[in-house]
Design a protein around this motif. Structure first.
Motif, mmCIF file in Angstrom:
data_model
loop_
_atom_site.group_PDB
_atom_site.id
_atom_site.type_symbol
_atom_site.label_atom_id
_atom_site.label_comp_id
_atom_site.label_asym_id
_atom_site.label_seq_id
_atom_site.Cartn_x
_atom_site.Cartn_y
_atom_site.Cartn_z
ATOM 1 N N ASN A 145 -6.834 9.334 -0.588
ATOM 2 C CA ASN A 145 -6.739 10.191 -1.764
ATOM 3 C C ASN A 145 -5.418 10.020 -2.513
ATOM 4 O O ASN A 145 -5.115 10.793 -3.417
ATOM 5 C CB ASN A 145 -6.906 11.657 -1.350
ATOM 6 N N THR A 146 -4.637 9.051 -2.109
ATOM 7 C CA THR A 146 -3.349 8.813 -2.756
ATOM 8 C C THR A 146 -3.424 7.532 -3.581
ATOM 9 O O THR A 146 -3.780 6.481 -3.069
ATOM 10 C CB THR A 146 -2.223 8.682 -1.707
ATOM 11 N N LYS A 147 -3.085 7.642 -4.851
ATOM 12 C CA LYS A 147 -3.136 6.489 -5.732
ATOM 13 C C LYS A 147 -1.713 6.058 -6.092
ATOM 14 O O LYS A 147 -0.861 6.878 -6.400
ATOM 15 C CB LYS A 147 -3.918 6.818 -7.012
ATOM 16 N N GLY A 148 -1.475 4.754 -6.034
ATOM 17 C CA GLY A 148 -0.185 4.211 -6.403
ATOM 18 C C GLY A 148 -0.377 2.984 -7.269
ATOM 19 O O GLY A 148 -1.483 2.436 -7.364
ATOM 20 N N LEU A 149 0.682 2.544 -7.910
ATOM 21 C CA LEU A 149 0.630 1.381 -8.774
ATOM 22 C C LEU A 149 1.479 0.260 -8.193
ATOM 23 O O LEU A 149 2.571 0.501 -7.669
ATOM 24 C CB LEU A 149 1.130 1.731 -10.180
ATOM 25 N N VAL A 150 0.959 -0.935 -8.287
ATOM 26 C CA VAL A 150 1.703 -2.114 -7.858
ATOM 27 C C VAL A 150 1.638 -3.151 -8.971
ATOM 28 O O VAL A 150 0.739 -3.136 -9.810
ATOM 29 C CB VAL A 150 1.128 -2.705 -6.551
ATOM 30 N N ILE A 151 2.614 -4.049 -8.969
ATOM 31 C CA ILE A 151 2.670 -5.099 -9.982
ATOM 32 C C ILE A 151 1.664 -6.194 -9.660
ATOM 33 O O ILE A 151 1.595 -6.681 -8.533
ATOM 34 C CB ILE A 151 4.089 -5.694 -10.062
ATOM 35 N N ASP A 152 0.896 -6.555 -10.657
ATOM 36 C CA ASP A 152 -0.015 -7.690 -10.569
ATOM 37 C C ASP A 152 0.743 -8.895 -11.139
ATOM 38 O O ASP A 152 1.005 -8.965 -12.341
ATOM 39 C CB ASP A 152 -1.277 -7.412 -11.386
#
Length: 300
Positions: A145-152
């Motif tokens: 339930n935890t959303k995070g962002l990473v670099i593509d």
């Protein structure tokens, strides 16, 4: 090939200034009490004003559709379908005064100018996370339930390549425009703004082509993202460029030489002698100067 030697940039300028070098729309000059102001600021503001906005805000979704039409990358039917899928009512923008009427207006020259202005100013804003970041994939139940962002990395390299091409094209084009504007000293800010808009409009097709060429020529460039926050964006390249956007706008350098920013273009400061002050104020100064002359005693 040097941009200033490319004939494709010279022909549109002749259409604006005339074959004999005189402007088609002469403006009243007033070099008295002129103030030397950086051409970069004047040109940048003129180009920014050419970008259609909705309630004063840029609309990337709609402008990308305008650019797709301007470049011939999408048909009118395809763009209309995309807008309908986004829940946009086409009848609401049908009026010619609507800022996004370009989406259904058949005037290609207006689309090209708006697209070129949008692209040129895209390097003068903080990028959105969606440009080069994606949601992190998580497999553990704890992080479900935890959303995070990473670099593509693939998206990042493509985006930085575009930003580099735009910054280089901006520096080239704005330097060319500044050179032309310097030839007519003593205009008001309003007249310089109009002249800059006319020059940019004439050069818009060549500008879009220039960005495309610069992006292709830099395909093997490597990038290093140095900083990305809600107030700053900075990266360096293997070609010696440093791109930095922050509270003071865009600063773009080549081997530590200011290429765009701090009033400089291609390492040079271009200044325009602007009739900056109100005529009533200058008339008071002239009157005072004349009074001092009359009051000065004549030596025997």
């Amino acid at each position: 090939m040097s941009l200033l030697k490319t004939s494709g940039w010279i022909v549109p300028l002749l259409l604006v200034i005339g074959c004999d070098g005189t402007p088609h729309e002469p403006a009243e000059k007033n070099e008295a009490f002129a103030v030397a102001l950086p051409a970069l600021t004047i040109i940048q503001n003129a180009v920014v004003s050419l970008v259609p906005t909705i309630n004063g805000q840029r609309n990337d979704l709609m402008m990308r559709q305008v650019c797709a039409l301007a470049r011939g990358e999408a048909s009118q039917d395809q763009v209309s379908q995309t807008l309908r899928e986004q829940g946009i009512d086409l009848t609401a923008i049908a009026h010619k005064d609507h800022p996004m009427s370009l989406l259904i207006n058949t005037d290609q020259s207006l689309r090209i100018t708006a697209c070129a202005a949008f692209v040129a100013t895209s390097a003068m804003t903080l990028p959105k996370t969606s440009e080069f970041m994606v949601e992190a994939k998580t497999d553990t139940p704890e992080s479900k339930n935890t959303k995070g962002l990473v670099i593509d990395l693939q998206k990042l390299n493509r985006f930085l390549g575009v930003q580099l091409a735009v910054a280089k094209a901006d520096a080239d084009l704005f330097a060319l425009m500044a050179t032309e504007l310097e030839k007519t000293p003593g205009l008001t800010l309003a007249h310089y703004n109009q002249r800059a808009q006319s020059l940019f409009t004439a050069l818009a097709p060549a500008y879009l082509q220039r960005v495309k060429e610069l992006y292709a020529s830099g395909i093997n460039t490597t990038f290093k993202l140095l900083e990305y926050s809600d107030s700053e964006f900075k990266f360096s390249t293997s070609s010696g460029h440093l791109f930095a956007y922050g509270y003071d706008g865009l600063n773009f350098s080549l081997n530590r030489i200011p290429w765009y920013g701090e009033g400089k273009l291609l390492g040079k400061t271009y200044l325009l002698d602007v009739a900056y002050f109100d005529p009533q104020l200058t008339s008071l100064i002239e009157a005072q100067a004349g009074k001092r002359t009359l009051d000065t005693p004549v030596k025997p």
